[in-house]
Design a protein around this motif. Structure first.
Motif, PDB file in Angstrom:
ATOM      1  N   MET A  34      40.575  50.273  32.937  1.00  0.00           N
ATOM      2  CA  MET A  34      40.364  49.844  34.311  1.00  0.00           C
ATOM      3  C   MET A  34      39.510  48.584  34.301  1.00  0.00           C
ATOM      4  SD  MET A  34      39.570  53.349  36.376  1.00  0.00           S
ATOM      5  CE  MET A  34      39.881  52.813  38.021  1.00  0.00           C
ATOM      6  N   ASN A  35      39.893  47.672  35.118  1.00  0.00           N
ATOM      7  CA  ASN A  35      39.089  46.464  35.183  1.00  0.00           C
ATOM      8  C   ASN A  35      38.055  46.587  36.297  1.00  0.00           C
ATOM      9  OD1 ASN A  35      40.497  46.093  37.499  1.00  0.00           O
ATOM     10  ND2 ASN A  35      41.731  44.382  36.775  1.00  0.00           N
ATOM     11  N   LEU A  36      37.170  45.633  36.404  1.00  0.00           N
ATOM     12  CA  LEU A  36      36.059  45.659  37.346  1.00  0.00           C
ATOM     13  C   LEU A  36      36.550  45.632  38.794  1.00  0.00           C
ATOM     14  CD1 LEU A  36      33.029  45.617  37.771  1.00  0.00           C
ATOM     15  CD2 LEU A  36      33.131  43.127  37.701  1.00  0.00           C
ATOM     16  N   ARG A  37      37.605  44.891  39.050  1.00  0.00           N
ATOM     17  CA  ARG A  37      38.121  44.762  40.413  1.00  0.00           C
ATOM     18  C   ARG A  37      38.669  46.105  40.918  1.00  0.00           C
ATOM     19  NH1 ARG A  37      41.371  39.670  42.526  1.00  0.00           N
ATOM     20  NH2 ARG A  37      41.253  40.200  44.728  1.00  0.00           N
ATOM     21  N   THR A  38      39.369  46.820  40.083  1.00  0.00           N
ATOM     22  CA  THR A  38      39.920  48.129  40.449  1.00  0.00           C
ATOM     23  C   THR A  38      38.797  49.131  40.676  1.00  0.00           C
ATOM     24  OG1 THR A  38      41.833  47.647  39.066  1.00  0.00           O
ATOM     25  CG2 THR A  38      41.541  49.919  39.754  1.00  0.00           C
ATOM     26  N   THR A  39      37.785  49.088  39.839  1.00  0.00           N
ATOM     27  CA  THR A  39      36.661  50.003  39.973  1.00  0.00           C
ATOM     28  C   THR A  39      35.913  49.756  41.277  1.00  0.00           C
ATOM     29  OG1 THR A  39      36.422  50.028  37.580  1.00  0.00           O
ATOM     30  CG2 THR A  39      34.567  50.837  38.860  1.00  0.00           C
ATOM     31  N   THR A  89      38.042  50.882  44.274  1.00  0.00           N
ATOM     32  CA  THR A  89      38.060  52.349  44.351  1.00  0.00           C
ATOM     33  C   THR A  89      36.747  52.864  44.929  1.00  0.00           C
ATOM     34  OG1 THR A  89      39.505  52.445  42.426  1.00  0.00           O
ATOM     35  CG2 THR A  89      38.362  54.466  43.027  1.00  0.00           C
ATOM     36  N   PHE A  90      35.638  52.287  44.493  1.00  0.00           N
ATOM     37  CA  PHE A  90      34.329  52.686  44.993  1.00  0.00           C
ATOM     38  C   PHE A  90      34.207  52.392  46.494  1.00  0.00           C
ATOM     39  CE2 PHE A  90      29.903  51.583  45.989  1.00  0.00           C
ATOM     40  CZ  PHE A  90      29.315  52.816  45.736  1.00  0.00           C
ATOM     41  N   VAL A  91      34.650  51.234  46.922  1.00  0.00           N
ATOM     42  CA  VAL A  91      34.594  50.864  48.336  1.00  0.00           C
ATOM     43  C   VAL A  91      35.485  51.789  49.164  1.00  0.00           C
ATOM     44  CG1 VAL A  91      35.186  49.054  50.004  1.00  0.00           C
ATOM     45  CG2 VAL A  91      33.944  48.473  47.915  1.00  0.00           C
TER      46      VAL A  91
END
Length: 75
Positions: free
Chosen positions: A1-6, A9-11
């Motif tokens: 998973m890259n930072l943008r997906t993480t 998902t968190f948002v």
């Protein structure tokens, strides 16, 4: 998973949790106070008429009768 997906998902999870919390109507007890739900104006009111102060009149009458009978039997 890259930072943008993480991050997305968190948002999304935070937004969903905030929406669920904001739309949930519940009664809360806070510092001894019972605070109403957001829907308290639509709730039906329950009315309980005042009952007798003394809840056990038949038991009290039976005890008095038993004491009176005991006194008669002791004489």
């Amino acid at each position: 998973m890259n930072l943008r997906t993480t991050v997305s998902t968190f948002v999304a999870a935070t937004t969903l949790l905030t929406l669920l919390t904001a739309t949930t109507g519940c009664q809360v007890s806070l510092n001894g106070q019972t605070l109403p739900s957001p829907y308290y104006l639509q709730d039906d009111v329950q009315y309980f008429p005042a009952g007798p102060e003394f809840k056990l009149p038949r038991e009290a009458a039976a005890l008095r009768a038993a004491r009176a009978e005991e006194k008669l039997n002791q004489r």
